[in-house]
Design an enzyme around this catalytic site. Structure first.
Site, PDB file in Angstrom:
ATOM      1  N   ASP A  86       6.671 -10.854  46.320  1.00 19.97           N
ATOM      2  CA  ASP A  86       6.868 -10.671  44.880  1.00 19.97           C
ATOM      3  C   ASP A  86       8.043 -11.497  44.383  1.00 19.97           C
ATOM      4  OD1 ASP A  86       6.864  -9.811  42.292  1.00 19.97           O
ATOM      5  OD2 ASP A  86       7.457  -7.743  42.727  1.00 19.97           O
ATOM      6  N   ASP A 286       4.986 -15.501  38.846  1.00 22.58           N
ATOM      7  CA  ASP A 286       5.157 -14.189  39.473  1.00 22.58           C
ATOM      8  C   ASP A 286       4.080 -13.959  40.526  1.00 22.58           C
ATOM      9  OD1 ASP A 286       5.581 -11.567  40.145  1.00 22.58           O
ATOM     10  OD2 ASP A 286       5.157 -10.741  38.166  1.00 22.58           O
TER      11      ASP A 286
END
Length: 446
Positions: A86, A286
């Site tokens: 992440d 992201d």
């Protein structure tokens, strides 16, 4: 033997012995020059060490799993955890037997703390982005955290520090103590079940990010590389050894933003190499997001153009597939994108204000999916509808087939088409003799 001759022979051997000792002393005497060379060599070795990387194989997919993950050892003796990669958040956390509420892993596969919590007075504790201010009445109190995500999932726990056994690309073994979250209360109120992974590998730009910590310890440079394939494979690297020396398209990170996300901008949205009229949008890269999200204006512009382009094509809207909001069906169930990608056009983000700006191209196979029902669905969603406001997020679906580079050293992001099914066996920077050795067993041992 003649006594005089014998004396002369002894004298000769004595001189040879003295001369030999003199040579040895001269050879090993640390002169100023040698000392300087040694110091320079130490600095060079340190620089080489800082230039190394940690490389992990990646597994997962956008659909139906919805995430990509790596296997990471933590603790001594090491214990293996599967963590979502992440770049949209800083904090790494694992499900924690403290005991644990809302954990998906059995207790045997949870992290067990051992009096190794971080005090709330620690610098990394003060660097957390907490949803509420927590008082630190006693400097020795544990550092608590509470982190929330855009899908309304959350984790509550305490910061701990422990060993992370790592094998660097240059072959050396390191066991740095890194800080991460021991998550003992996980919540996932959304409509979809939580991923079965043990936690999150936080690769964001903040102080508590794993890449930032490794840089502060002098182990790697603060550069993150990920390459996600369409076939469920890929690799993740922390360090700059896998960064190509040429061919990469670079754009600057937004320096006027207080966000710790990898935000770039502004960008213009193109469809089939033609402007959509949508300009000045800021974009966040992201890897923690499965899909790509555009704000309401950008999303509607793209959706209208796609639907207009499909007029007369053998695809019709369908509402019987709940995989994603917008789907189409063919005359018969589809088996692969190869059957329909010719009906769709490339979407492009053009960074910079000029026509020769940096292009991030998203071909149809990087924004469409084939569902289990055999329909083709749009993997670009309306971010405004899910509470992202004006944020635009490039997620995993649009990262497939390219190497993405988050260069925190130079405050920029880069990308280049790549074969993500294969982990590079050697560095693509500089000499080809500078090999990257990768031993998969080092990351799979328990």
């Amino acid at each position: 033997m003649n006594p005089k001759q014998e004396a002369r022979n002894l004298h000769f051997f004595f001189l040879v012995f003295v001369f030999y000792v003199f040579l040895l002393c001269a050879r090993f005497q640390p002169s100023d020059a040698t000392t300087k060379d040694s110091s320079a060599q130490q600095v060079k070795l340190q620089n080489r060490r800082l230039g190394s990387s940690v490389v992990f194989p990646v597994s997962g997919n956008v659909y139906p799993l919805g995430y990509y993950y790596v296997l990471l050892n933590i603790g001594n003796p090491p214990k293996l955890f599967d963590l979502d990669i992440d770049t949209g958040s800083d904090l790494t956390w694992v499900q924690c037997d403290a005991p644990c509420n809302g954990c998906t892993k059995p207790r045997a596969k949870q992290y067990k703390p051992n009096h190794n919590t971080l005090p709330c007075s620690h610098l990394l504790c003060s660097g957390l982005d907490l949803t509420q201010n927590r008082p630190c009445d006693d400097p020795e109190d544990q550092c608590d955290y509470e982190i929330g995500y855009s899908d309304h999932a959350s984790s509550i726990g305490a910061l701990v520090t422990d060993e992370f056994p790592l094998k660097l690309a240059n072959g050396s073994i390191m066991n740095p103590h890194l800080t991460f979250g021991c998550g003992y209360d996980q919540q996932n109120p959304g409509p979809h079940p939580p991923p079965p992974t043990a936690g999150i590998l936080g690769l964001g730009r903040g102080k508590v990010g794993i890449s930032t910590q490794l840089k502060s310890l002098g182990i790697t440079k603060n550069v993150i590389v990920h390459c996600l394939s369409h076939t469920g494979k890929g690799f993740l690297s922390i360090g700059d050894e896998l960064v190509p020396s040429s061919g990469v398209t670079w754009t600057s990170l937004a320096t006027n933003s207080a966000s710790k996300n990898y935000m770039t901008g502004p960008a213009e949205l193109l469809f089939n190499d033609k402007t959509t009229g949508v300009k000045g949008i800021n974009v966040v890269f992201d890897s923690g997001s499965s899909y790509t999200y555009f704000n309401a204006e950008a999303y509607q512009a793209i959706l209208d153009l796609i639907r207009k382009d499909l007029n007369g094509k053998p695809l019709t809207d369908t509402k019987d597939d709940k995989s994603l909001p917008v789907c189409w069906k063919g005359k018969k169930p589809l088996k692969s994108l190869d059957e329909v990608k010719k009906y769709f056009k490339t979407i492009t983000l053009r960074f910079g204000y000029q026509k020769n700006g940096q292009l991030f191209q998203v071909p149809p196979e990087s924004y469409l999916i084939i569902t289990e029902k055999g329909n083709v669905c749009l993997g670009i969603l309306n971010g405004t509808e899910v509470g992202l406001d004006s944020y635009n997020i490039v997620g995993d679906i649009s990262f497939q087939g390219i190497m993405v580079i988050y260069d925190n050293e130079k405050q920029r992001i880069g990308w280049i088409s790549s074969d993500c099914d294969k982990i590079p066996k050697r560095s693509v920077r500089g000499s080809l003799s500078k090999r990257i050795w990768f031993d998969k067993r080092a990351f799979l041992r328990k």
